[in-house]
Design an enzyme around this catalytic site. Sequence first.
Site, PDB file in Angstrom:
ATOM      1  CE  LYS A 210      39.884  42.697  48.126  1.00  0.00           C
ATOM      2  NZ  LYS A 210      39.491  43.409  46.888  1.00  0.00           N
TER       3      LYS A 210
ATOM      4  CD  GLU B 145      42.563  34.574  50.584  1.00  0.00           C
ATOM      5  OE1 GLU B 145      42.791  34.183  51.736  1.00  0.00           O
ATOM      6  OE2 GLU B 145      41.719  35.445  50.305  1.00  0.00           O
TER       7      GLU B 145
ATOM      8  CB  SER C 234      34.556  48.608  45.500  1.00  0.00           C
ATOM      9  OG  SER C 234      34.920  48.357  44.157  1.00  0.00           O
TER      10      SER C 234
HETATM   11  C1  PLP Z   1      38.686  42.946  45.851  1.00  0.00           C
HETATM   12  C2  PLP Z   1      37.926  44.014  45.230  1.00  0.00           C
HETATM   13  C3  PLP Z   1      36.586  43.817  44.804  1.00  0.00           C
HETATM   14  C4  PLP Z   1      35.885  42.496  44.881  1.00  0.00           C
HETATM   15  O1  PLP Z   1      35.680  41.974  46.142  1.00  0.00           O
HETATM   16  P1  PLP Z   1      34.244  41.929  46.851  1.00  0.00           P
HETATM   17  O2  PLP Z   1      34.440  41.032  47.989  1.00  0.00           O
HETATM   18  O3  PLP Z   1      33.254  41.388  45.844  1.00  0.00           O
HETATM   19  O4  PLP Z   1      33.913  43.318  47.230  1.00  0.00           O
HETATM   20  C5  PLP Z   1      35.891  44.906  44.297  1.00  0.00           C
HETATM   21  N1  PLP Z   1      36.489  46.114  44.154  1.00  0.00           N
HETATM   22  C6  PLP Z   1      37.770  46.333  44.520  1.00  0.00           C
HETATM   23  C7  PLP Z   1      38.337  47.685  44.349  1.00  0.00           C
HETATM   24  C8  PLP Z   1      38.527  45.301  45.064  1.00  0.00           C
HETATM   25  O5  PLP Z   1      39.794  45.527  45.428  1.00  0.00           O
END
Ligand code: PLP
Length: 395
Positions: free
Chosen positions: A85, A107, A377
């Site tokens: 993020k 948000e 992610s």
């Molecule tokens: C917020 C988040 C997601 C989902 O958001 P995307 O916009 O689909 O990437 C995925 N993995 C983590 C670790 C997150 O914090």
Amino acid sequence: MSGKGKFGEFGGTFVSEILEASRAELEEGFFRLKKNKKFKKELAELLEKYGGRPTPLTYAENLSKKFGCKIYLKREDLLHSGAHKLNNCLGQALIAKYLGKKKLIAETGAGQHGVATAVVGAKLGLDVDVYMGKTDAERQKPNVFRMELCGAKVKIVESGSMTLKDAINEALRDWTATSKNTHYLLGSVLGPHPYPLMVAHFQSVIGKEAKKQIIKEEGRFPKAVIACVGGGSNAIGIFRQFLPEKNVELIGVEAAGLGISTGKHASRFSDKKLGRKGAMHGCFTYILQDKFGQIINTHSVAAGLDYCAVGPEHSMLRDLGRIKYAYATDKEALKAFQILSKEEGIIPALESAHAIAYALKYAKKCSPKDIILINLSGRGDKDLEMVMKEIRCKK
Ligand SMILES: *Cc1c(COP(=O)(O)O)cnc(C)c1O
């Protein structure tokens, strides 16, 4: 509504007339600044020296041996603040600064995007207000405290179901009233143009690095790239660079919660009955809704995947057949969470664990030479309490 920001029939600019001027200002600013030398240099420096980019590509040796093919992880879990993020937050906050804005509003559901926004607000000297549903704030107290520590104001929303979609409504209302001095920092590839394009642009650093890294390691492209899909920003971020490589399979993994047939999930594509086209929060896309157009209350053990709509670019690429969408249930994700921790000593975010879960299924169809690239992610520290409860309940 103009023809701008369309992904085939999806996307667009579904905003009220009062917001149109701010939306247009942002659109102009983004397309100008993304080519601006000074802006690009400043962002690259922040990503490197503050964020910790490039993130490594890790060969998961133990997992690979166990599952019979070559598994690589793109390590967004090692980015500052623990998830991908930050890439988007740094980019948008810098745009806000160049446009002379004094304040960021955002948000948040689980709090991850709120934390990343609070972090960059502190770094770049911008005030931050984060809207959060009351239910979410109670579930995510450590994240509320993290935001406050970084100087952000957390605004508790008590309307509707007191969760993410209500927080978005409030943030949009705030932006309508204050947009002269504030920037609405949207957290995924959602919302009206230019957000889906802009967020994808800032996240595509993931795929640019990963493509170079895998070529350096293996001298060839992977058979498949796999990422979890909430709104879809980490997935688009890694997929984009591989879109022209027609032999690379791209697979997005949605949250199937308690199972597709239960209706308690967040699988906009995999549930053919509830996942239907519609307009929400500024764009036209696939949304989970009943036959009267009422939004379904979604469920996932991973808060970051627990949302009723998906980014419009995903909707287009899905209908074109370029990206395939699969799913993993809560149970499968919890199992993958433990497998990755045990085999590699890497505790993944529950969101990322959905991608791992599907990748391990996919690996069974692969030969030893095949390469699977998974976008990790985020890290799992935020999920420990939840996972501890789930595992202990089962015992
Ligand atoms: C917020 C988040 C997601 C989902 O958001 P995307 O916009 O689909 O990437 C995925 N993995 C983590 C670790 C997150 O914090």
